[in-house]
Scaffold this active site. Sequence first.
Site, PDB file in Angstrom:
ATOM      1  N   LEU A 103      14.560   8.582  27.076  1.00  0.00           N
ATOM      2  CA  LEU A 103      14.666   8.410  25.633  1.00  0.00           C
ATOM      3  C   LEU A 103      15.563   9.533  25.137  1.00  0.00           C
ATOM      4  CD1 LEU A 103      10.978   7.633  24.525  1.00  0.00           C
ATOM      5  CD2 LEU A 103      12.871   6.013  24.699  1.00  0.00           C
ATOM      6  N   ASP A 104      16.564   9.224  24.306  1.00  0.00           N
ATOM      7  CA  ASP A 104      17.441  10.289  23.841  1.00  0.00           C
ATOM      8  C   ASP A 104      16.680  11.236  22.923  1.00  0.00           C
ATOM      9  OD1 ASP A 104      17.405   9.180  21.253  1.00  0.00           O
ATOM     10  OD2 ASP A 104      19.219   8.037  21.599  1.00  0.00           O
ATOM     11  N   GLY A 105      17.263  12.387  22.647  1.00  0.00           N
ATOM     12  CA  GLY A 105      16.581  13.438  21.908  1.00  0.00           C
ATOM     13  C   GLY A 105      15.939  12.997  20.602  1.00  0.00           C
TER      14      GLY A 105
END
Length: 242
Positions: A103-105
């Site tokens: 999951l991206d930041g």
Amino acid sequence: MHALSRILSKLGVASRTEAADMIAAGRVAVNGRPARDPEQPTDELRDRVEVDGRPVTGAEKVYLAMHKPAGVLTTARDPENRPTVYGLLPKKLGARVFPVGRLDGPTAGLLLFTNDTLVGDTLTNPDIGVPKTYEFKVKGQVTPAELERLKQGVTLDVGTETLPAQCRILSSNAGSTRLELTIREGKNRQVRRMGLAIGHEVVKLRRTRVGPVELGDLPSGQCRPLTAAEIRSLRAIGQRKR
């Protein structure tokens, strides 16, 4: 047959990089002979692998669900010393685990961890296409025509087409729209790019489900072990596809 360093990683002994260092230091033997090559072909079922003179056996399988907060990175280490998901894992797991996908930041929500490489490969295999569900908020009001485009598939910023998806509007007003989207692929930042493809910036994004596993009411920043039923369901996906 796999590379020796991969076998050690697969069995939860160390990461591949750490395993290579252990091999170079002479700490690893295969069938009683010191190993010096991390790429040495090794059969985990037939070859006897030892580290520091002790036989290596597979670590107990671990399966965890995490509610990743926004702003936490899906990586083991960050050069800027920003918080990572590994800082949220239970301190005593008894085995090394890896995140299944990313999951991206800025994205929050469900992130699975395991040391079961078969389950990990199953969930990330694009040919299998395990469904993943997201709830997200976009700027502006999504029209029925735009919603239909998300369902049928859109063209992303680099000309890539997305597959058909399930999508519905959860709530809407003049300033924003909340949607639920289920996809069976995992292109980089796909949901955010799908929003832009229909002219709406995604301002909040959370993953709520991966295959049979739901985020539910798991508090942000917390982990829980998967239930026996969830583990059986995950294993069954791979078995059906063999």
